[in-house]
Design a protein around this motif. Structure first.
Motif, short mmCIF file in Angstrom:
data_model
loop_
_atom_site.label_atom_id
_atom_site.label_comp_id
_atom_site.label_asym_id
_atom_site.label_seq_id
_atom_site.Cartn_x
_atom_site.Cartn_y
_atom_site.Cartn_z
N ARG A 201 44.32 34.69 31.26
CA ARG A 201 43.37 34.78 32.36
C ARG A 201 41.98 35.28 32.00
O ARG A 201 41.09 35.26 32.85
N GLN A 214 39.05 49.04 36.74
CA GLN A 214 39.10 50.05 37.80
C GLN A 214 39.83 51.28 37.27
O GLN A 214 41.01 51.22 36.92
N ASP A 234 50.22 40.78 37.85
CA ASP A 234 50.32 39.55 38.64
C ASP A 234 48.93 38.96 38.88
O ASP A 234 47.94 39.39 38.28
N SER A 235 48.86 37.97 39.77
CA SER A 235 47.59 37.27 40.00
C SER A 235 46.54 38.18 40.62
O SER A 235 45.35 37.87 40.57
N ASN A 236 46.95 39.30 41.22
CA ASN A 236 45.99 40.21 41.82
C ASN A 236 45.48 41.26 40.84
O ASN A 236 44.60 42.06 41.18
N THR A 237 46.03 41.27 39.61
CA THR A 237 45.62 42.26 38.62
C THR A 237 44.30 41.85 37.99
O THR A 237 44.15 40.70 37.54
N ASP A 238 43.36 42.76 37.96
CA ASP A 238 42.04 42.49 37.38
C ASP A 238 42.14 42.48 35.86
O ASP A 238 42.69 43.41 35.24
#
Length: 282
Positions: A201, A214, A234-238
């Motif tokens: 990603r 963060q 997951d997909s929400n992890t920066d």
């Protein structure tokens, strides 16, 4: 029926017996007040010379009865935290057993600003419940926020190392050796997980490894890995948060990935890869 003479002969024995019982009750009461536990395995009154010092420094310890603060010199050895009156003493005044306990930072109270408090208290799950538990909580105070965080990390590492945690600041060899029970790997699971996520990603992400993630999420993930958990991204992890976590792990290694003894060889290209030694480079 006893004669008067027999009664007078028995009286000293009864008095001695009464004093012995009182002394026993008094000692037991003192033991309970001081927080001593019965039935726990005996522990050495002094640290074992085989256990190296993991951390040492001044902390303030709150007394369990008077609730006032005492400054003591603390030394972390093995799975115990010893405290002394000063740095020169060789016999500790006491110790805090760590296995079967948990350590946590405490939020400062509004009426007591500037106090950097943390607590060692009973707690745990899974395999740790099978271990002897020290039922007394200990409240400690450091001189600064950084000192408190360093102590919490060092103590947490000792508590969780037998269960696959405490990896931040742990030797690379020790982490890999433990994780081999889950399958053969050349790098810690945290490193593999971070690298796989970044490759998937983050390769097109601008400022990768330069822009910080963060901070609160980085700390949460660090705490999870240090407590033996294996949190998933997951997909929400920066992706910047994951990159920051990886950098933090590498930065806290006791010795860099490239060992000090091999640094110059690596710097000047004198390290021969396994493929080169086999003639595989073409």
């Amino acid at each position: 029926m006893f004669s008067s003479y027999s009664k007078w002969r028995l009286l000293p024995c009864l008095v001695l017996r009464f004093h012995a019982v009182c002394a026993c009750v008094s000692a037991r009461s003192k033991s309970l007040v001081m927080g001593e536990q019965t039935g726990l395995p005996s522990r050495p009154s002094s640290p074992s010379p085989q256990d190296r010092v993991l951390k040492s420094g001044w902390l303030k310890k709150q007394r369990s009865i008077m609730k006032n603060w005492q400054q003591r010199w603390f030394v972390l050895r093995g799975d115990q935290l010893f405290y002394y009156k000063d740095e020169e003493e060789t016999k500790p005044q006491g110790f805090i057993p760590l296995q079967g306990n948990q350590v946590s930072e405490l939020t400062p109270q509004p009426e007591e600003p500037g106090k950097h408090l943390f607590e060692i208290a009973p707690g745990g799950a899974g395999d740790r419940e099978k271990m002897p538990v020290n039922h007394e909580a200990f409240l400690l105070m450091a001189n600064s926020q950084n000192e408190m965080e360093d102590w919490v990390k060092a103590i947490r590492r000792v508590i969780w190392a037998p269960f696959g945690g405490g990896i931040f600041g742990q030797r690379l060899e020790d982490t890999v050796q433990y994780e081999r029970k889950y399958g053969l790997r050349l790098a810690p699971l945290l490193v593999e997980q971070c690298v796989d996520f970044i490759r998937e990603r983050g390769l097109t992400e601008e400022g990768l490894f330069r822009m910080p993630g963060q901070a609160n999420l980085v700390k949460d993930l660090q705490d999870s890995f240090d407590c033996g958990e294996k949190p998933l991204f997951d997909s929400n992890t920066d992706v910047h948060t994951v990159a920051s976590l990886l950098k933090l792990y590498l930065r806290e290694l006791p010795e860099p990935v490239i060992p000090f003894a091999k640094y110059e060889d690596f710097l000047f290209g004198r390290v021969v890869s396994p493929m080169d030694s086999l003639g595989g480079a073409g």
